[in-house]
Design an enzyme around this catalytic site. Structure first.
Site, PDB file in Angstrom:
ATOM      1  N   ILE A  13       0.697  -1.130   0.009  1.00 52.00           N
ATOM      2  CA  ILE A  13      -0.279  -0.052  -0.162  1.00 52.00           C
ATOM      3  C   ILE A  13       1.044   1.133  -0.012  1.00 52.00           C
ATOM      4  CG2 ILE A  13      -1.802   1.596   1.082  1.00 52.00           C
ATOM      5  CD1 ILE A  13      -2.672  -1.260   2.318  1.00 52.00           C
ATOM      6  N   THR A  37      11.783  -4.824   5.333  1.00 55.60           N
ATOM      7  CA  THR A  37      11.897  -6.441   5.974  1.00 55.60           C
ATOM      8  C   THR A  37      11.383  -6.967   4.893  1.00 55.60           C
ATOM      9  OG1 THR A  37       9.627  -5.530   6.756  1.00 55.60           O
ATOM     10  CG2 THR A  37      11.466  -5.354   8.411  1.00 55.60           C
ATOM     11  N   THR A 101       6.920  -3.093  16.026  1.00 51.05           N
ATOM     12  CA  THR A 101       6.902  -2.195  14.971  1.00 51.05           C
ATOM     13  C   THR A 101       5.589  -1.333  15.276  1.00 51.05           C
ATOM     14  OG1 THR A 101       8.287  -3.362  13.287  1.00 51.05           O
ATOM     15  CG2 THR A 101       6.624  -1.853  12.692  1.00 51.05           C
ATOM     16  N   THR A 131      -6.516  -0.553  10.273  1.00 46.49           N
ATOM     17  CA  THR A 131      -7.257  -1.606   9.515  1.00 46.49           C
ATOM     18  C   THR A 131      -8.582  -1.714  10.466  1.00 46.49           C
ATOM     19  OG1 THR A 131      -7.303  -4.104   9.253  1.00 46.49           O
ATOM     20  CG2 THR A 131      -5.905  -3.156  11.355  1.00 46.49           C
ATOM     21  N   ASP A 132      -9.550  -2.565   9.644  1.00 50.90           N
ATOM     22  CA  ASP A 132     -10.821  -2.696  10.070  1.00 50.90           C
ATOM     23  C   ASP A 132     -10.992  -3.846  11.062  1.00 50.90           C
ATOM     24  OD1 ASP A 132     -10.044  -4.901   8.374  1.00 50.90           O
ATOM     25  OD2 ASP A 132     -11.835  -4.778   6.955  1.00 50.90           O
ATOM     26  N   GLU A 133      -9.604  -4.709  11.080  1.00 46.19           N
ATOM     27  CA  GLU A 133      -9.407  -5.889  11.995  1.00 46.19           C
ATOM     28  C   GLU A 133      -9.438  -5.333  13.543  1.00 46.19           C
ATOM     29  OE1 GLU A 133      -7.052  -8.995  10.986  1.00 46.19           O
ATOM     30  OE2 GLU A 133      -6.785  -8.065   8.629  1.00 46.19           O
ATOM     31  N   TYR A 157      -1.758  -9.291  15.472  1.00 49.97           N
ATOM     32  CA  TYR A 157      -1.700  -8.144  14.636  1.00 49.97           C
ATOM     33  C   TYR A 157      -2.825  -7.070  15.147  1.00 49.97           C
ATOM     34  CZ  TYR A 157      -2.941  -5.821  10.579  1.00 49.97           C
ATOM     35  OH  TYR A 157      -3.426  -4.850   9.587  1.00 49.97           O
ATOM     36  N   ALA A 159      -4.567  -6.592  17.436  1.00 52.46           N
ATOM     37  CA  ALA A 159      -4.179  -6.101  18.985  1.00 52.46           C
ATOM     38  C   ALA A 159      -3.218  -5.098  18.865  1.00 52.46           C
ATOM     39  CB  ALA A 159      -4.196  -7.238  19.809  1.00 52.46           C
ATOM     40  N   SER A 160      -2.152  -5.386  18.146  1.00 50.38           N
ATOM     41  CA  SER A 160      -0.793  -4.371  17.932  1.00 50.38           C
ATOM     42  C   SER A 160      -1.666  -3.028  17.464  1.00 50.38           C
ATOM     43  CB  SER A 160       0.035  -4.973  17.353  1.00 50.38           C
ATOM     44  OG  SER A 160      -0.098  -5.134  16.028  1.00 50.38           O
ATOM     45  N   LYS A 161      -2.452  -3.243  16.283  1.00 49.09           N
ATOM     46  CA  LYS A 161      -2.735  -2.075  15.621  1.00 49.09           C
ATOM     47  C   LYS A 161      -3.922  -1.178  16.516  1.00 49.09           C
ATOM     48  CE  LYS A 161      -2.128  -0.887  12.148  1.00 49.09           C
ATOM     49  NZ  LYS A 161      -1.182   0.074  11.567  1.00 49.09           N
ATOM     50  N   LYS A 196      -0.426 -12.882   0.502  1.00 52.72           N
ATOM     51  CA  LYS A 196      -1.810 -12.453   0.743  1.00 52.72           C
ATOM     52  C   LYS A 196      -2.918 -13.256  -0.291  1.00 52.72           C
ATOM     53  CE  LYS A 196      -0.816  -9.113   3.523  1.00 52.72           C
ATOM     54  NZ  LYS A 196      -1.490  -9.268   5.062  1.00 52.72           N
ATOM     55  N   ASN A 256     -14.071 -15.594   0.974  1.00 55.82           N
ATOM     56  CA  ASN A 256     -12.927 -15.989   0.472  1.00 55.82           C
ATOM     57  C   ASN A 256     -13.307 -17.212  -0.575  1.00 55.82           C
ATOM     58  OD1 ASN A 256     -11.687 -14.321   2.208  1.00 55.82           O
ATOM     59  ND2 ASN A 256     -11.185 -16.202   3.580  1.00 55.82           N
TER      60      ASN A 256
END
Length: 351
Positions: A13, A37, A101, A131-133, A157, A159-161, A196, A256
């Site tokens: 992105i 990375t 990070t 993110t929407d997550e 992931y 939770a960190s965002k 992805k 999916n």
């Protein structure tokens, strides 16, 4: 004229945004800070690497000395923070990098911005891309996520965002930092790292490999073409209210298994194989904590900023698959790891 610091600008992105911004705002100065990375790839930016107002720096957003130097020397007035570890499966296997990070790195950027800008807000902006997550999972009959939806992250992931989102909010309310936060739905488009779903399925199918589908394949995602995401960020930077959160979605929900079926059917037309590609679909054990459905309500973006997605999924996925077919060499270099040599062999000392 703005002076932007774009973090994570060599990723999927981020690199799309760097190209998008410099094409539309060629007078602005843009510094791209990326640690390079596994998912950072300077080949994504070949076409603009010699732009007179573009500068790449390899480094970590957690490096306080480096970030302070860039703020000072480049006179940064706009931050767009894409830098993040972002793959759920990787966060389940090893969450440490996600804490380092996504939380500590964002904290460092906020601290440097606060110390450098002080109370002189002016036209300065700190836009944090999330993110929407962070909102958790929806049932099939629930309305899409709005900006007021309660946070309920279900993976290391997300939770960190979510943690970084809260830090950004706190720095606005406590220190008056001119922050903005965007929460986007699943992106797709050119230059996406092949782990992805869409590029993974596309490339596996072309090679006759199995197409792994978690669980029953009926997990639902809202898909957003990456260029629409870039235009949404542009709208928030230019017209968003400070301290606010804006959800950027594609209004485009797919299971999916339906996405995979669509790719298979299109490949049957574009590159017919010995058998229909759908025969390669394989159901595998579901991953832990797999959220059932994400969906974004972008009505705030439309009402306040006049923004809505410009691409229908049918045209966006067609452009995406066409790009991958035309750039199979890029895909092969990414999957083999050869892309990592690009900085050394092609970029010289410009970083």
């Amino acid at each position: 004229m703005k002076s932007l610091l774009v973090t994570g600008g060599a990723g999927f992105i981020g690199s799309n945004f760097v190209r998008y911004w410099l094409e539309r705002h060629p007078e602005d100065r843009l510094t791209n800070l990326d640690a390079l990375t596994y998912a950072g790839n300077l080949e994504n930016l070949v076409e603009i690497q010699d732009h007179p107002h573009y500068h790449f720096v390899q480094g970590d957003i957690g490096d306080r000395e480096l970030v302070e130097k860039l703020f000072r020397e480049k006179q940064i007035d706009t931050v767009v923070n894409f830098a993040a570890e972002s793959h759920v499966d990787r966060s389940i296997l090893g969450p440490d990098a996600f804490i380092k990070t996504n939380i500590n790195g964002t904290f460092n950027l906020l601290e440097v911005a606060r110390a450098t800008w002080g109370s002189h807000v002016g036209e300065r902006r700190f836009l944090h891309v999330s993110t929407d997550e962070v909102y958790g999972s929806l049932n099939a009959d629930e309305p899409p996520f709005m900006e007021t939806h309660q946070y309920a992250p279900n993976s290391p992931y997300s939770a960190s965002k979510a943690s970084s989102d809260h830090l950004v909010r706190a720095y606005h309310h406590t220190y008056g930092l001119p922050t903005l936060t965007t929460n986007c739905s699943n992106n797709y488009g050119p230059y996406q790292f092949p782990e992805k779903l869409i590029p993974l399925v596309f490339l596996n199918a072309l090679e006759g490999k199995s197409l792994p589908i978690y669980g029953d394949g009926k997990n639902i995602r809202d898909w957003l073409y990456v260029e629409d995401h870039c235009s949404g960020i542009e709208a928030v930077l230019e017209r968003g209210r400070l301290g606010e959160v804006y959800n950027i979605g594609g209004n485009n929900e797919w299971t999916n298994i339906d996405i995979v079926g669509l790719i298979c059917d299109r490949l049957d037309q574009l590159r017919p194989g010995p058998t229909p590609y759908r025969e390669l679909i394989t159901y595998v054990r579901d991953r832990p904590g797999h959220d059932r459905r994400y969906a974004i309500d972008s009505s705030k973006m439309k009402a306040e900023l006049g923004w809505q997605p410009a691409h229908r999924f049918e045209t966006g996925i067609e452009a995406t698959l066409g790009w991958y077919l035309d750039n199979l060499d890029w895909c092969n270099r990414v999957r083999s790891g050869e892309y990592r040599h690009y900085l050394e062999t092609q970029y010289g000392q410009k970083n």
